[in-house]
Enzyme design. Sequence first.
Site, PDB file in Angstrom:
ATOM      1  N   ARG A  46     -73.744  27.619   1.449  1.00 47.49           N
ATOM      2  CA  ARG A  46     -73.959  27.653   0.005  1.00 47.49           C
ATOM      3  C   ARG A  46     -75.410  28.055  -0.263  1.00 47.49           C
ATOM      4  NH1 ARG A  46     -71.304  22.757   1.225  1.00 47.49           N
ATOM      5  NH2 ARG A  46     -69.164  22.622   0.430  1.00 47.49           N
ATOM      6  N   LYS A  71     -73.658  19.014   0.451  1.00 44.92           N
ATOM      7  CA  LYS A  71     -73.424  18.120  -0.678  1.00 44.92           C
ATOM      8  C   LYS A  71     -73.332  16.671  -0.201  1.00 44.92           C
ATOM      9  CE  LYS A  71     -70.860  21.463  -3.517  1.00 44.92           C
ATOM     10  NZ  LYS A  71     -69.560  21.761  -4.175  1.00 44.92           N
ATOM     11  N   HIS A 144     -71.573  33.492  -3.464  1.00 46.18           N
ATOM     12  CA  HIS A 144     -70.327  32.793  -3.144  1.00 46.18           C
ATOM     13  C   HIS A 144     -69.294  33.756  -2.552  1.00 46.18           C
ATOM     14  CE1 HIS A 144     -68.199  29.019  -3.302  1.00 46.18           C
ATOM     15  NE2 HIS A 144     -67.121  29.623  -3.773  1.00 46.18           N
ATOM     16  N   ARG A 147     -69.961  33.988   1.017  1.00 39.02           N
ATOM     17  CA  ARG A 147     -69.395  32.789   1.673  1.00 39.02           C
ATOM     18  C   ARG A 147     -67.911  33.006   1.964  1.00 39.02           C
ATOM     19  NH1 ARG A 147     -69.976  27.162   2.313  1.00 39.02           N
ATOM     20  NH2 ARG A 147     -68.370  25.860   1.388  1.00 39.02           N
ATOM     21  N   HIS A 170     -66.226  21.970   3.862  1.00 41.34           N
ATOM     22  CA  HIS A 170     -65.222  21.573   2.878  1.00 41.34           C
ATOM     23  C   HIS A 170     -64.823  20.119   3.086  1.00 41.34           C
ATOM     24  CE1 HIS A 170     -63.743  25.976   2.103  1.00 41.34           C
ATOM     25  NE2 HIS A 170     -64.808  25.665   1.408  1.00 41.34           N
ATOM     26  N   TYR A 179     -57.854  31.128   1.792  1.00 42.98           N
ATOM     27  CA  TYR A 179     -58.227  32.306   2.569  1.00 42.98           C
ATOM     28  C   TYR A 179     -57.014  32.857   3.319  1.00 42.98           C
ATOM     29  CZ  TYR A 179     -62.882  30.555   1.573  1.00 42.98           C
ATOM     30  OH  TYR A 179     -64.002  30.102   0.929  1.00 42.98           O
TER      31      TYR A 179
END
Length: 217
Positions: A46, A71, A144, A147, A170, A179
């Site tokens: 990110r 995160k 993004h 990514r 994730h 994906y």
Amino acid sequence: MKRVDRKMVGFLTREQMLAVIDVPTTTWLGQRDHLLLTLMFNTGARVSELIGVRVADVALGPTSCVRLHGKGRKQRSLPLWKATAAEIRHWLRLNPQLAPASALLPRRDGQPMTRANVAQRLKGAVAAAAQTHPELAALKVSPHLVRHSTAMSLLQSGADPCDIALWLGHESPSTTHMYVEADLAMKQRALARLKPPEVKPARYRPPKGLMQFLRSL
């Protein structure tokens, strides 16, 4: 929950991504941007993780890696290509003033790059790459999207979706399934392994009485 249509995930092919990375440049900013884009594609990080990388977060050796701060204060380490590690070594030799606590990819004033900086430099690289790859001019390339491109490259190389989920940080592997849905090439390969039915279409033959009736009209 209300059902909504979900858009297909967009991504750049490996060839398109390499064209964006390999924009010729010899300036300090150009070398920094080349390393930025290389790291971006290598790690699929990110933007917040990329601009948060410090010199001390990079381990260079026989097996090089970078530690990302994700995160919720979660950290993960990702391996680096040998070419990426070599480029980081060259960058650190070029900038001996960078201390372990310094941002690996600073601005001219030594402060970490911002989200806007990254988006702007990526936009410029895409515009330059569009000179040789015109299809890039019609695409809206964001950090993004890069990514997504990393995730698709991993998937197409045979990586398991669960491993890709860990790579991208994730929370759930189910996030990675988008994906799989987007990769038409994988679906085509799967279809090629499925033997088509060898059935010839039947030809309709009308009853004899029907043909005599039609001729009598």
